[in-house]
Design a protein around this motif. Structure first.
Motif, PDB file in Angstrom:
ATOM      1  N   PHE A  41      20.673  10.885  -1.929  1.00 32.73           N
ATOM      2  CA  PHE A  41      19.587   9.780  -2.184  1.00 32.73           C
ATOM      3  C   PHE A  41      18.427  10.249  -2.586  1.00 32.73           C
ATOM      4  O   PHE A  41      18.085  11.379  -2.528  1.00 32.73           O
ATOM      5  N   ALA A  42      17.869   9.387  -3.260  1.00 30.96           N
ATOM      6  CA  ALA A  42      16.468   9.699  -3.717  1.00 30.96           C
ATOM      7  C   ALA A  42      15.568   9.966  -2.808  1.00 30.96           C
ATOM      8  O   ALA A  42      15.512   8.968  -1.792  1.00 30.96           O
ATOM      9  N   HIS A  43      14.525  10.721  -3.075  1.00 25.53           N
ATOM     10  CA  HIS A  43      13.249  10.641  -2.067  1.00 25.53           C
ATOM     11  C   HIS A  43      12.727   9.603  -2.245  1.00 25.53           C
ATOM     12  O   HIS A  43      12.158   8.657  -3.237  1.00 25.53           O
ATOM     13  N   GLY A  44      12.125   8.996  -1.200  1.00 26.07           N
ATOM     14  CA  GLY A  44      11.281   7.601  -0.887  1.00 26.07           C
ATOM     15  C   GLY A  44      10.023   7.791  -1.636  1.00 26.07           C
ATOM     16  O   GLY A  44       9.577   6.647  -2.315  1.00 26.07           O
ATOM     17  N   MET A  45       9.333   8.708  -1.754  1.00 27.54           N
ATOM     18  CA  MET A  45       8.209   9.043  -2.762  1.00 27.54           C
ATOM     19  C   MET A  45       8.517   9.008  -4.132  1.00 27.54           C
ATOM     20  O   MET A  45       7.379   8.729  -4.781  1.00 27.54           O
ATOM     21  N   LEU A  46       9.730   9.290  -4.618  1.00 30.82           N
ATOM     22  CA  LEU A  46       9.965   8.927  -5.806  1.00 30.82           C
ATOM     23  C   LEU A  46       9.887   7.574  -6.248  1.00 30.82           C
ATOM     24  O   LEU A  46       9.347   7.118  -7.383  1.00 30.82           O
ATOM     25  N   PHE A  72       9.003   2.166   3.342  1.00 24.75           N
ATOM     26  CA  PHE A  72      10.287   2.481   2.788  1.00 24.75           C
ATOM     27  C   PHE A  72      11.531   1.679   3.744  1.00 24.75           C
ATOM     28  O   PHE A  72      11.252   1.697   4.800  1.00 24.75           O
ATOM     29  N   VAL A  73      12.214   0.781   2.739  1.00 21.13           N
ATOM     30  CA  VAL A  73      12.902  -0.343   3.549  1.00 21.13           C
ATOM     31  C   VAL A  73      14.510   0.226   3.570  1.00 21.13           C
ATOM     32  O   VAL A  73      15.177   0.315   4.682  1.00 21.13           O
ATOM     33  N   SER A  74      14.868   0.834   2.675  1.00 22.44           N
ATOM     34  CA  SER A  74      16.281   1.456   2.565  1.00 22.44           C
ATOM     35  C   SER A  74      16.311   2.656   1.468  1.00 22.44           C
ATOM     36  O   SER A  74      15.519   2.735   0.757  1.00 22.44           O
ATOM     37  N   VAL A  75      17.344   3.442   1.303  1.00 18.75           N
ATOM     38  CA  VAL A  75      17.696   4.586   0.679  1.00 18.75           C
ATOM     39  C   VAL A  75      18.045   4.141  -0.850  1.00 18.75           C
ATOM     40  O   VAL A  75      18.624   2.946  -0.979  1.00 18.75           O
ATOM     41  N   THR A  89      14.624  -1.449  -1.733  1.00 22.50           N
ATOM     42  CA  THR A  89      14.567  -0.043  -0.975  1.00 22.50           C
ATOM     43  C   THR A  89      12.772   0.225  -0.685  1.00 22.50           C
ATOM     44  O   THR A  89      12.605   0.914   0.243  1.00 22.50           O
ATOM     45  N   LEU A  90      12.021  -0.603  -1.106  1.00 26.70           N
ATOM     46  CA  LEU A  90      10.651  -0.419  -0.977  1.00 26.70           C
ATOM     47  C   LEU A  90       9.848  -1.696  -1.021  1.00 26.70           C
ATOM     48  O   LEU A  90      10.076  -2.654  -1.818  1.00 26.70           O
ATOM     49  N   ARG A  91       8.907  -2.063   0.050  1.00 26.06           N
ATOM     50  CA  ARG A  91       7.854  -3.203  -0.077  1.00 26.06           C
ATOM     51  C   ARG A  91       6.591  -2.475   0.031  1.00 26.06           C
ATOM     52  O   ARG A  91       6.380  -1.576   0.695  1.00 26.06           O
ATOM     53  N   GLY A  92       5.727  -3.190  -0.636  1.00 28.50           N
ATOM     54  CA  GLY A  92       4.295  -2.595  -0.618  1.00 28.50           C
ATOM     55  C   GLY A  92       3.226  -3.566  -1.012  1.00 28.50           C
ATOM     56  O   GLY A  92       3.712  -4.786  -1.494  1.00 28.50           O
ATOM     57  N   SER A  93       2.330  -3.119  -1.182  1.00 27.24           N
ATOM     58  CA  SER A  93       1.111  -4.149  -1.430  1.00 27.24           C
ATOM     59  C   SER A  93      -0.079  -3.272  -2.240  1.00 27.24           C
ATOM     60  O   SER A  93      -0.111  -1.992  -2.028  1.00 27.24           O
ATOM     61  N   ALA A  94      -1.030  -3.752  -2.984  1.00 25.33           N
ATOM     62  CA  ALA A  94      -2.103  -3.177  -3.634  1.00 25.33           C
ATOM     63  C   ALA A  94      -3.162  -4.006  -3.677  1.00 25.33           C
ATOM     64  O   ALA A  94      -2.835  -5.293  -3.715  1.00 25.33           O
ATOM     65  N   LEU A  95      -4.428  -3.702  -3.672  1.00 23.81           N
ATOM     66  CA  LEU A  95      -5.434  -4.347  -3.935  1.00 23.81           C
ATOM     67  C   LEU A  95      -6.132  -4.041  -5.272  1.00 23.81           C
ATOM     68  O   LEU A  95      -6.242  -2.882  -5.617  1.00 23.81           O
ATOM     69  N   VAL A  96      -6.332  -5.049  -6.218  1.00 26.50           N
ATOM     70  CA  VAL A  96      -6.600  -4.593  -7.692  1.00 26.50           C
ATOM     71  C   VAL A  96      -8.140  -5.469  -7.858  1.00 26.50           C
ATOM     72  O   VAL A  96      -8.212  -6.670  -7.737  1.00 26.50           O
ATOM     73  N   SER A  97      -9.131  -4.459  -8.341  1.00 28.20           N
ATOM     74  CA  SER A  97     -10.289  -5.136  -8.538  1.00 28.20           C
ATOM     75  C   SER A  97     -10.236  -5.771 -10.044  1.00 28.20           C
ATOM     76  O   SER A  97      -9.829  -5.332 -11.080  1.00 28.20           O
ATOM     77  N   LEU A  98     -10.481  -7.057 -10.137  1.00 29.90           N
ATOM     78  CA  LEU A  98     -10.701  -7.900 -11.372  1.00 29.90           C
ATOM     79  C   LEU A  98     -11.798  -7.647 -12.172  1.00 29.90           C
ATOM     80  O   LEU A  98     -11.579  -7.520 -13.354  1.00 29.90           O
ATOM     81  N   ASP A  99     -12.825  -6.883 -11.584  1.00 32.39           N
ATOM     82  CA  ASP A  99     -14.155  -6.556 -12.524  1.00 32.39           C
ATOM     83  C   ASP A  99     -13.452  -5.417 -13.360  1.00 32.39           C
ATOM     84  O   ASP A  99     -13.764  -5.109 -14.274  1.00 32.39           O
TER      85      ASP A  99
END
Length: 139
Positions: A55-60, A85-88, A123-133
């Motif tokens: 199965f794939a590397h989580g970091m991939l 990482f939620v599942s493979v 397989t993956l849940r995440g979040s990001a903060l993005v600067s509108l400026d």
């Protein structure tokens, strides 16, 4: 009107659909990352550990999500990026990266991220903060 001005809670970003994960992809990623865990490249090792196949590397998967983020916003706008990482991701799985703006506060958008396979498995849940400026500077 630019997309930056219309970025608001509930905005769904265009999905990034990827090719199925092949054994070649896993071998190339192992070489590039230095992660030669046999679970990702040796079917016998994976089976000995109770998995039907490699199965794939989580970091991939996280790298694919990072690619989606920089495609949507550009690298300079990303302030924070994390995932769980939620599942493979099985070999031959077809990942799709999606994102939805959860909220916008003080010029920063919080984006909820997901990698989902074609069978609906997350397989993956995440979040990001993005600067509108930074987005406005890019436009």
């Amino acid at each position: 009107m630019s997309a930056v001005r219309t970025l608001e809670a509930g905005t769904e970003l265009p999905p990034l659909s990827l090719s199925p994960i092949s054994r070649t992809t896993l071998a190339l990623y192992a070489g590039a990352s230095g992660d030669h865990n046999p679970m990702h490249i040796d079917i016998d090792a994976a089976r000995d550990a109770g998995h039907p196949d490699v199965f794939a590397h989580g970091m991939l998967s996280m790298a694919y999500l990072g690619r989606a983020l920089t495609g949507w916003f550009g690298q300079a706008a990303i302030r924070r990026f994390g995932a769980r990482f939620v599942s493979v991701t099985p070999v031959h799985g077809t990942p799709t990266c999606t994102g939805t703006v959860a909220d916008v506060t003080d010029g920063v958008a919080r984006v909820e991220l997901t990698v989902t396979l074609d069978d609906g498995a997350v397989t993956l849940r995440g979040s990001a903060l993005v600067s509108l400026d930074a987005l406005e500077e890019r436009a």
